[in-house]
Design an enzyme around this catalytic site. Structure first.
Site, PDB file in Angstrom:
ATOM      1  N   HIS A  32      -2.637  -6.547  -3.483  1.00 26.76           N
ATOM      2  CA  HIS A  32      -3.579  -5.424  -3.396  1.00 26.76           C
ATOM      3  C   HIS A  32      -4.819  -5.876  -2.633  1.00 26.76           C
ATOM      4  CE1 HIS A  32      -6.426  -2.315  -4.497  1.00 26.76           C
ATOM      5  NE2 HIS A  32      -5.389  -1.563  -4.832  1.00 26.76           N
ATOM      6  N   GLU A  71      -2.063   1.028   2.084  1.00 26.72           N
ATOM      7  CA  GLU A  71      -3.393   1.471   1.673  1.00 26.72           C
ATOM      8  C   GLU A  71      -4.419   0.958   2.690  1.00 26.72           C
ATOM      9  OE1 GLU A  71      -3.594   2.030  -2.920  1.00 26.72           O
ATOM     10  OE2 GLU A  71      -3.754  -0.097  -2.508  1.00 26.72           O
TER      11      GLU A  71
END
Ligand code: PGA
Length: 262
Positions: A98, A171
């Site tokens: 992430h 993302e």
């Protein structure tokens, strides 16, 4: 055709009582609506809350997704948790790489590659590889090259078998609601057609790296009930990784009803 996958990324935002309350709501809404039939749902609680939430979700189709893991199965690695232990406590998915970890914890593509390898070796544990470019890279029009490098490095580490199902969460760092905390000047919204182009490019790269795998690409970056169906749709993304909006039961309810009726 696969159902869309929606992962609620609760990050480090909730206490145990808050997590349990929200998890009960997520379960109740999934049971009460048609959501369970039309959407695959995963909750990504903070690590200490995975056990009680996995217990709550036991007889439901809701998956538990850890937010990170280490690349070794056992050893003197203070503070780390292995993919095997995550599987043992009821996690079926794990986020890897992430951008908040890449930026705040200094995780490199190589570390992420090792994690991909370690998770791929554990039966029943699905890696969700997170990739995405910062705004400076996007402005310089180097985003495709950047994303390709992230993917190629992550896959280069897989020694035995590439997972038969590959889940990538695209993302763009500048679109995540925490972009400012990650050094981006201002969070921006991504456009669905841009998302579609990136998802297409990612699928092409992954297909070249692993032709036999079944690939899903999720989108993440300030997704709300207002725009979830413009990102999660045929020809765009196969699901979403949702942070901020997943923390509010009212928003979650609307997200579930938009997705199940779209
Ligand atoms: P956000 O978070 O929906 O709050 O932008 C997404 C993520 O960081 O996974």
């Amino acid at each position: 055709m696969r159902k869309p996958l929606i992962i609620a990324n609760w990050k480090m935002q909730l206490t145990l009582p808050e997590s349990l309350r929200l998890a009960r709501t997520v379960i109740r809404l999934a049971r009460a609506s048609h959501a369970q039939r039309s959407v695959d749902i995963a909750i990504a609680p903070s690590l200490e809350n995975c056990v009680p939430i996995a217990r709550l979700a036991q007889r439901t189709s809701i998956a538990i997704c850890a937010q990170d893991c280490f690349w070794e199965s056992k050893g003197a690695y203070t503070g780390e948790v292995s993919p095997q232990r995550l599987r043992e406590i009821g996690c079926s998915h794990v986020l890897i790489g992430h951008s908040e970890r890449r930026i705040h914890l200094g995780e490199t593509d190589d570390m992420i590659g090792r994690k991909m390898n370690a998770v791929s070796a554990v039966s029943g544990l699905q890696p969700v590889l997170c990739i995405g470019e910062p705004y400076a890279i996007r402005r310089a029009k180097k985003h495709l090259h950047y994303i390709k490098h992230q993917l190629v490095t992550a896959f280069r580490y897989i020694k035995k078998t590439t997972p038969s199902r590959i889940i990538i969460a695209y993302e763009p760092v500048w679109a995540i609601s925490t972009a400012a905390q990650m050094g981006e000047s201002a969070p921006l919204k991504s456009a669905p057609d841009d998302c579609a182009a990136m998802v297409g490019a990612i699928k092409k790269i992954v297909f070249a790296l692993s032709p036999k795998s079944d690939v899903s690409v999720l989108y993440g970056g300030s997704v709300t009930s207002q725009d979830v169906t413009s990102f999660v749709a045929k020809g765009i993304a196969d699901g979403a990784l949702i942070g901020g909006a997943s923390l509010h039961s009212g928003e979650w309810k609307k997200i579930m009803s938009s997705i199940s009726s779209s």
